[in-house]
Each structure stands twice: as C-alpha cells, then as structure tokens.
Design a protein around this motif. Structure first.
Motif, mmCIF file in Angstrom:
data_model
loop_
_atom_site.group_PDB
_atom_site.id
_atom_site.type_symbol
_atom_site.label_atom_id
_atom_site.label_comp_id
_atom_site.label_asym_id
_atom_site.label_seq_id
_atom_site.Cartn_x
_atom_site.Cartn_y
_atom_site.Cartn_z
ATOM 1 N N VAL A 68 -6.407 10.077 -3.297
ATOM 2 C CA VAL A 68 -5.363 9.803 -2.312
ATOM 3 C C VAL A 68 -5.947 9.861 -0.906
ATOM 4 O O VAL A 68 -5.698 8.992 -0.075
ATOM 5 C CB VAL A 68 -4.188 10.797 -2.462
ATOM 6 C CG1 VAL A 68 -3.209 10.676 -1.296
ATOM 7 C CG2 VAL A 68 -3.484 10.588 -3.781
ATOM 8 N N ASN A 69 -6.732 10.886 -0.640
ATOM 9 C CA ASN A 69 -7.349 11.022 0.674
ATOM 10 C C ASN A 69 -8.263 9.836 0.981
ATOM 11 O O ASN A 69 -8.272 9.332 2.094
ATOM 12 C CB ASN A 69 -8.138 12.329 0.776
ATOM 13 C CG ASN A 69 -7.239 13.535 0.765
ATOM 14 O OD1 ASN A 69 -6.075 13.448 1.143
ATOM 15 N ND2 ASN A 69 -7.765 14.661 0.329
ATOM 16 N N GLU A 126 -9.288 4.730 3.851
ATOM 17 C CA GLU A 126 -9.608 3.310 3.807
ATOM 18 C C GLU A 126 -8.525 2.470 4.490
ATOM 19 O O GLU A 126 -8.833 1.537 5.232
ATOM 20 C CB GLU A 126 -9.787 2.850 2.360
ATOM 21 C CG GLU A 126 -11.055 3.370 1.720
ATOM 22 C CD GLU A 126 -11.116 3.084 0.224
ATOM 23 O OE1 GLU A 126 -10.269 2.335 -0.291
ATOM 24 O OE2 GLU A 126 -12.027 3.620 -0.433
ATOM 25 N N GLN A 127 -7.268 2.824 4.252
ATOM 26 C CA GLN A 127 -6.177 2.094 4.890
ATOM 27 C C GLN A 127 -6.227 2.260 6.408
ATOM 28 O O GLN A 127 -6.019 1.300 7.159
ATOM 29 C CB GLN A 127 -4.825 2.587 4.368
ATOM 30 C CG GLN A 127 -4.551 2.214 2.941
ATOM 31 C CD GLN A 127 -3.282 2.862 2.410
ATOM 32 O OE1 GLN A 127 -2.524 3.458 3.165
ATOM 33 N NE2 GLN A 127 -3.061 2.748 1.112
ATOM 34 N N ARG A 128 -6.497 3.463 6.875
ATOM 35 C CA ARG A 128 -6.589 3.734 8.306
ATOM 36 C C ARG A 128 -7.737 2.931 8.932
ATOM 37 O O ARG A 128 -7.576 2.317 9.986
ATOM 38 C CB ARG A 128 -6.763 5.232 8.539
ATOM 39 C CG ARG A 128 -6.738 5.655 9.987
ATOM 40 C CD ARG A 128 -6.733 7.165 10.163
ATOM 41 N NE ARG A 128 -7.745 7.846 9.388
ATOM 42 C CZ ARG A 128 -7.504 8.671 8.363
ATOM 43 N NH1 ARG A 128 -6.278 8.919 7.985
ATOM 44 N NH2 ARG A 128 -8.490 9.262 7.722
ATOM 45 N N GLU A 129 -8.890 2.938 8.267
ATOM 46 C CA GLU A 129 -10.036 2.181 8.779
ATOM 47 C C GLU A 129 -9.745 0.682 8.821
ATOM 48 O O GLU A 129 -10.122 -0.006 9.773
ATOM 49 C CB GLU A 129 -11.277 2.467 7.934
ATOM 50 C CG GLU A 129 -11.812 3.875 8.120
ATOM 51 C CD GLU A 129 -12.913 4.231 7.122
ATOM 52 O OE1 GLU A 129 -13.213 3.417 6.231
ATOM 53 O OE2 GLU A 129 -13.447 5.345 7.244
#
Length: 83
Positions: free
Chosen positions: A62-63, A68-71
């Motif tokens: 999850v982390n 990855e989504q944030r990047e």
C-alpha cells in the motif's frame, strides 16, 4: 456482503480487540437479522470512536502504491507547468 462481514473487515483493519470488537460484532449481527435504527446509531457511534483511536495498519504494498501515485502526479504536474 452483510453488515457483519463489513464490520469484521473494518475491525480487522483497525486491529480492534476486546469488548469493543465483541459489542460491534453483536450489533452488526443484530442488524443483519433485523434492521433497527437504534442499533445502527449505536454501531455507528462505536465505530467512529474506535476508528478515531485506532492506528490503521498498512502494508508495504500500500505504501509503495501511494508513493508511486504521488510521484506520477508530481511528474504530470511538472510537465504541465513546463508546457
């Protein structure tokens, strides 16, 4: 899914044990048998109280997904700003 199954999953995620878990499961089971506004209100209050005190366990997967989504969003934002 039943109310009982949903509440069980939520309690597992929040790592709730003891009397609060027992009461929540009893209320959820009762709601599955017969809908009752009073029981629903009590269950909602209990789950809100439990959720506000609990530490949600996360997995490395999850982390990693969140990172990855944030990047990805940051990269998209940078490319949009430079265009």
């Amino acid at each position: 899914m039943s109310v009982f199954d949903d509440i069980t999953a939520e309690l597992d995620l929040l790592e709730v044990a003891g009397w609060q878990r027992s009461v929540a499961l009893a209320l959820a089971s009762g709601l599955d048998e017969k809908a009752n506004a009073s029981m629903a209100s009590e269950l909602r209050s209990l789950m809100t109280a439990v959720g506000s005190r609990a530490v949600v366990k996360t997995t490395p997967k999850v982390n990693d997904d969140l990172r990855e989504q944030r990047e990805k969003r940051r990269a998209e934002s940078r490319s949009a700003q430079s265009s």
